[in-house]
Design an enzyme around this catalytic site. Structure first.
Site, PDB file in Angstrom:
ATOM      1  N   TYR A 247      49.334  47.694  42.036  1.00 18.25           N
ATOM      2  CA  TYR A 247      48.872  48.462  43.203  1.00 18.25           C
ATOM      3  C   TYR A 247      49.365  47.906  44.535  1.00 18.25           C
ATOM      4  CZ  TYR A 247      44.949  45.060  43.295  1.00 18.25           C
ATOM      5  OH  TYR A 247      44.192  43.933  43.322  1.00 18.25           O
ATOM      6  N   GLU A 248      49.949  46.698  44.503  1.00 17.56           N
ATOM      7  CA  GLU A 248      50.559  46.175  45.739  1.00 17.56           C
ATOM      8  C   GLU A 248      52.012  46.613  45.831  1.00 17.56           C
ATOM      9  OE1 GLU A 248      49.841  41.797  46.270  1.00 17.56           O
ATOM     10  OE2 GLU A 248      48.596  42.128  44.514  1.00 17.56           O
TER      11      GLU A 248
ATOM     12  N   ALA B 238      38.373  40.656  36.388  1.00 10.78           N
ATOM     13  CA  ALA B 238      37.148  41.409  36.662  1.00 10.78           C
ATOM     14  C   ALA B 238      37.387  42.821  36.146  1.00 10.78           C
ATOM     15  CB  ALA B 238      36.882  41.454  38.165  1.00 10.78           C
TER      16      ALA B 238
ATOM     17  N   HIS C 251      45.300  35.920  49.158  1.00  7.26           N
ATOM     18  CA  HIS C 251      45.590  36.007  47.720  1.00  7.26           C
ATOM     19  C   HIS C 251      46.941  35.385  47.383  1.00  7.26           C
ATOM     20  CE1 HIS C 251      42.376  38.939  47.800  1.00  7.26           C
ATOM     21  NE2 HIS C 251      42.364  38.928  46.491  1.00  7.26           N
TER      22      HIS C 251
ATOM     23  N   ASN D 281      30.708  45.500  37.178  1.00  8.67           N
ATOM     24  CA  ASN D 281      30.008  46.721  37.633  1.00  8.67           C
ATOM     25  C   ASN D 281      30.104  47.805  36.564  1.00  8.67           C
ATOM     26  OD1 ASN D 281      32.990  46.593  38.717  1.00  8.67           O
ATOM     27  ND2 ASN D 281      32.498  48.768  38.460  1.00  8.67           N
TER      28      ASN D 281
ATOM     29  N   SER E 220      39.871  36.999  40.370  1.00  3.90           N
ATOM     30  CA  SER E 220      39.310  36.708  41.684  1.00  3.90           C
ATOM     31  C   SER E 220      37.889  36.167  41.565  1.00  3.90           C
ATOM     32  CB  SER E 220      39.340  37.940  42.586  1.00  3.90           C
ATOM     33  OG  SER E 220      39.161  39.099  41.841  1.00  3.90           O
TER      34      SER E 220
ATOM     35  N   HIS F  86      49.644  42.479  41.600  1.00  3.29           N
ATOM     36  CA  HIS F  86      49.245  43.682  40.858  1.00  3.29           C
ATOM     37  C   HIS F  86      50.216  44.843  41.109  1.00  3.29           C
ATOM     38  CE1 HIS F  86      45.463  41.401  41.453  1.00  3.29           C
ATOM     39  NE2 HIS F  86      45.093  41.923  40.301  1.00  3.29           N
TER      40      HIS F  86
ATOM     41  N   MET G 191      42.671  46.449  36.426  1.00  2.74           N
ATOM     42  CA  MET G 191      44.011  46.668  37.001  1.00  2.74           C
ATOM     43  C   MET G 191      44.955  45.486  36.779  1.00  2.74           C
ATOM     44  SD  MET G 191      42.601  48.251  40.590  1.00  2.74           S
ATOM     45  CE  MET G 191      41.142  49.305  40.604  1.00  2.74           C
ATOM     46  N   SER G 192      44.691  44.667  35.758  1.00  5.33           N
ATOM     47  CA  SER G 192      45.538  43.473  35.553  1.00  5.33           C
ATOM     48  C   SER G 192      45.616  43.113  34.071  1.00  5.33           C
ATOM     49  CB  SER G 192      44.951  42.296  36.336  1.00  5.33           C
ATOM     50  OG  SER G 192      43.728  41.879  35.766  1.00  5.33           O
TER      51      SER G 192
ATOM     52  N   HIS H 195      34.048  46.977  46.616  1.00 13.67           N
ATOM     53  CA  HIS H 195      34.920  45.856  46.232  1.00 13.67           C
ATOM     54  C   HIS H 195      34.229  44.511  46.424  1.00 13.67           C
ATOM     55  CE1 HIS H 195      38.509  43.614  45.399  1.00 13.67           C
ATOM     56  NE2 HIS H 195      38.506  43.069  46.607  1.00 13.67           N
TER      57      HIS H 195
HETATM   58  N1  HPA Z   1      37.523  49.838  37.751  1.00 20.57           N
HETATM   59  C1  HPA Z   1      38.755  49.257  37.743  1.00 20.57           C
HETATM   60  N2  HPA Z   1      38.942  47.977  37.965  1.00 20.57           N
HETATM   61  C2  HPA Z   1      37.862  47.209  38.209  1.00 20.57           C
HETATM   62  C3  HPA Z   1      36.563  47.732  38.237  1.00 20.57           C
HETATM   63  C4  HPA Z   1      36.387  49.130  37.995  1.00 20.57           C
HETATM   64  O1  HPA Z   1      35.252  49.660  37.995  1.00 20.57           O
HETATM   65  N3  HPA Z   1      35.712  46.704  38.492  1.00 20.57           N
HETATM   66  C5  HPA Z   1      36.484  45.586  38.621  1.00 20.57           C
HETATM   67  N4  HPA Z   1      37.782  45.882  38.439  1.00 20.57           N
END
Ligand code: HPA
Length: 263
Positions: A78-79, A106, A54, A223, A23, A76, A199-200, A235
């Site tokens: 999570y969807e 990310a 998305h 982050n 993203s 993902h 998560m990917s 997010h």
């Molecule tokens: N945790 C999980 N997935 C993420 C994070 C995180 O801190 N930052 C970006 N994707």
């Protein structure tokens, strides 16, 4: 029999490299010469995200004379998708003739020595979801070198030449999400040897290797993981940090992709 029904725009191309953009990285498609595009929704068999904005698009074009297919948008776990569904775009790349796959994402920092806003080459992964894109396939595939050493060496060398700094390298832990981790989970991940968490990417890497393609993957460290910074995670900040780091990735890929097909 093919898993996908291809629209005409995908029938006359033969990309050797496939890129999956995380993203905030959509601008990469603008660097392609002679770009053509097609929505995921136009490719029967390819999962389309239900999350607004998305939905996903493929771009086809050349970069430094190399034919590329670029996928903008992922689905993902999570969807509610299965691991096999999350890796469908990789099976599509294979069907189009792709030999090398570049994955971007990310990720949160688990190893406090890493810095937000920087990129990390993925050297290896921990699959903590207990899901596999190969479930039901009957394939037992070697995982000794999921992330190609020769492609990693190339990206590290190109990065050093372009920026004068070393690209970090580390282990990516794949988790289900969608919630971010607790501080205890970040500590657990570090104890397990992870440097970053997200998560990917992992199902795509596993699928690509199972199909004999070379893989290289890069995480944008958006982050610090929970507990490593005094601030709660947000997010929107993750998306903004990805966008801010995009230019560096584009410069790297612009010089590395043409060199990738030479080795
Ligand atoms: N945790 C999980 N997935 C993420 C994070 C995180 O801190 N930052 C970006 N994707």
């Amino acid at each position: 029999m093919s898993e996908f029904t291809l629209p005409a725009v995908l029938r006359s191309i033969s990309p050797s490299v496939g890129v999956v953009l995380g993203s905030g990285l959509g601008g990469f498609a603008d660097m392609l010469d002679g770009a053509k595009t097609c929505d995921y929704a136009d490719i029967a068999g390819l999962p389309v995200s239900k999350v607004a904005g998305h939905s996903g698009r493929l771009y086809l074009g050349t970069l430094g004379g190399v034919e590329l297919v670029v996928a903008q948008g992922r689905v993902h776990l999570y969807e509610g998708w299965s691991a096999k569904e999350t890796a469908a775009v990789i099976r599509l790349f294979h069907e189009l003739g792709v030999r090398s796959v570049v994955l971007t994402n990310a990720a949160g920092i688990v190893n406090a020595n890493l810095k937000p806003g920087r990129w990390m080459l993925i050297s290896d992964h921990l699959n903590l979801t207990r899901q596999s894109p190969l479930t039901g396939s009957g394939q037992f595939v070697d995982q000794t070198e999921v992330y190609s050493k020769e492609l990693r060496d190339l990206l590290r060398a190109e990065s050093l030449e372009l920026t004068g700094t070393r690209l970090s390298e580390g282990i990516y832990a794949w988790v289900n999400g969608p919630e971010y981790e607790t501080p205890a989970e970040i500590w657990m991940l570090r104890t397990l040897g992870a440097d970053a968490v997200g998560m990917s990417t992992v199902p795509e890497s596993i699928q690509a290797r199972a199909l004999g393609m070379r893989v290289v993957a890069l995480s944008c460290l958006t982050n610090f993981g929970a507990g490593l910074s005094p601030h709660p995670l947000n997010h929107e900040e993750v998306i903004q940090a990805g966008k801010a780091a995009a230019g560096e990735l584009f410069t790297l890929l612009k010089s590395a992709i043409p060199a990738m097909v030479e080795i």
